[in-house]
Design a protein around this motif. Structure first.
Motif, PDB file in Angstrom:
ATOM      1  N   LYS A   2     -69.173  12.915 -12.597  1.00  0.00           N
ATOM      2  CA  LYS A   2     -70.334  13.503 -13.420  1.00  0.00           C
ATOM      3  C   LYS A   2     -71.397  14.069 -12.532  1.00  0.00           C
ATOM      4  N   SER A   3     -71.689  15.377 -12.569  1.00  0.00           N
ATOM      5  CA  SER A   3     -73.032  15.881 -11.949  1.00  0.00           C
ATOM      6  C   SER A   3     -73.711  16.692 -12.872  1.00  0.00           C
ATOM      7  N   TYR A   4     -74.999  16.514 -12.376  1.00  0.00           N
ATOM      8  CA  TYR A   4     -76.175  17.183 -13.444  1.00  0.00           C
ATOM      9  C   TYR A   4     -76.918  18.144 -12.270  1.00  0.00           C
ATOM     10  N   LEU A  28     -80.361   9.525 -14.680  1.00  0.00           N
ATOM     11  CA  LEU A  28     -79.087   9.747 -14.628  1.00  0.00           C
ATOM     12  C   LEU A  28     -78.473   9.022 -13.393  1.00  0.00           C
ATOM     13  N   LYS A  29     -79.329   9.024 -12.336  1.00  0.00           N
ATOM     14  CA  LYS A  29     -78.602   8.230 -11.262  1.00  0.00           C
ATOM     15  C   LYS A  29     -78.343   6.806 -11.674  1.00  0.00           C
ATOM     16  N   TRP A  33     -74.668   9.305 -12.635  1.00  0.00           N
ATOM     17  CA  TRP A  33     -74.339  10.648 -12.179  1.00  0.00           C
ATOM     18  C   TRP A  33     -74.897  11.031 -10.940  1.00  0.00           C
ATOM     19  N   ASP A  34     -74.321  12.282 -10.479  1.00  0.00           N
ATOM     20  CA  ASP A  34     -74.435  12.913  -9.425  1.00  0.00           C
ATOM     21  C   ASP A  34     -75.747  13.807  -9.423  1.00  0.00           C
ATOM     22  N   VAL A  35     -76.945  13.914  -9.053  1.00  0.00           N
ATOM     23  CA  VAL A  35     -78.064  14.734  -9.533  1.00  0.00           C
ATOM     24  C   VAL A  35     -78.315  15.709  -8.436  1.00  0.00           C
ATOM     25  N   ASP A  89     -64.717  18.414 -12.794  1.00  0.00           N
ATOM     26  CA  ASP A  89     -66.105  17.347 -12.691  1.00  0.00           C
ATOM     27  C   ASP A  89     -66.559  17.724 -14.229  1.00  0.00           C
TER      28      ASP A  89
END
Length: 128
Positions: A2-4, A28-29, A33-35, A89
């Motif tokens: 999951k990326s943002y 988010l982290k 999530w990968d931010v 992703d």
């Protein structure tokens, strides 16, 4: 994965958008999530510690509309922003300015992401 991705004006100095971006990144982290944060304006200093990791994500081209750039220039920007991401992703691209929303839409189309406009502008232009 999951990326943002967040496209914003600046991570320098201190303002509402910088505080919002910092808090959103932290949240988010904490959820796994990968931010990534990309910005187009530099300032004096990055005052919020957890935004310092994005100092190298300065993309001055984001300040202008995508239509000012050739296809190869856009591709270079897409590759910089999307480095390591795949269509498999779960990806979201959030923009904080109306002008950035066009970049967010193009990047989203390029990598199969969902695009969100979370307008942080103080003066929102009236469109007729």
């Amino acid at each position: 994965m999951k990326s943002y991705i967040i496209l914003t004006g600046s991570i320098y100095d201190m303002g509402g958008a910088e505080m919002f971006t910092s808090n959103k990144c932290a949240y988010l982290k904490s959820k796994g999530w990968d931010v990534r944060v990309f910005y187009f304006n530099k300032g004096n200093r990055i005052l919020i510690d957890n935004l310092k990791e994005f100092a190298e994500n300065y993309v001055p081209e984001l300040k202008y509309g995508y239509y000012y750039y050739t296809g190869s220039q856009r591709k270079r920007i897409f590759n910089h922003v999307c480095n390591g991401l795949t269509r498999d992703d779960e990806i979201f691209v959030e923009s904080h300015h109306i002008g950035l929303s066009y970049w967010a839409e193009l990047i989203s189309k390029h990598i199969g992401a969902k695009s969100i406009l979370n307008c942080m502008e103080e003066k929102i232009p009236q469109v007729s």
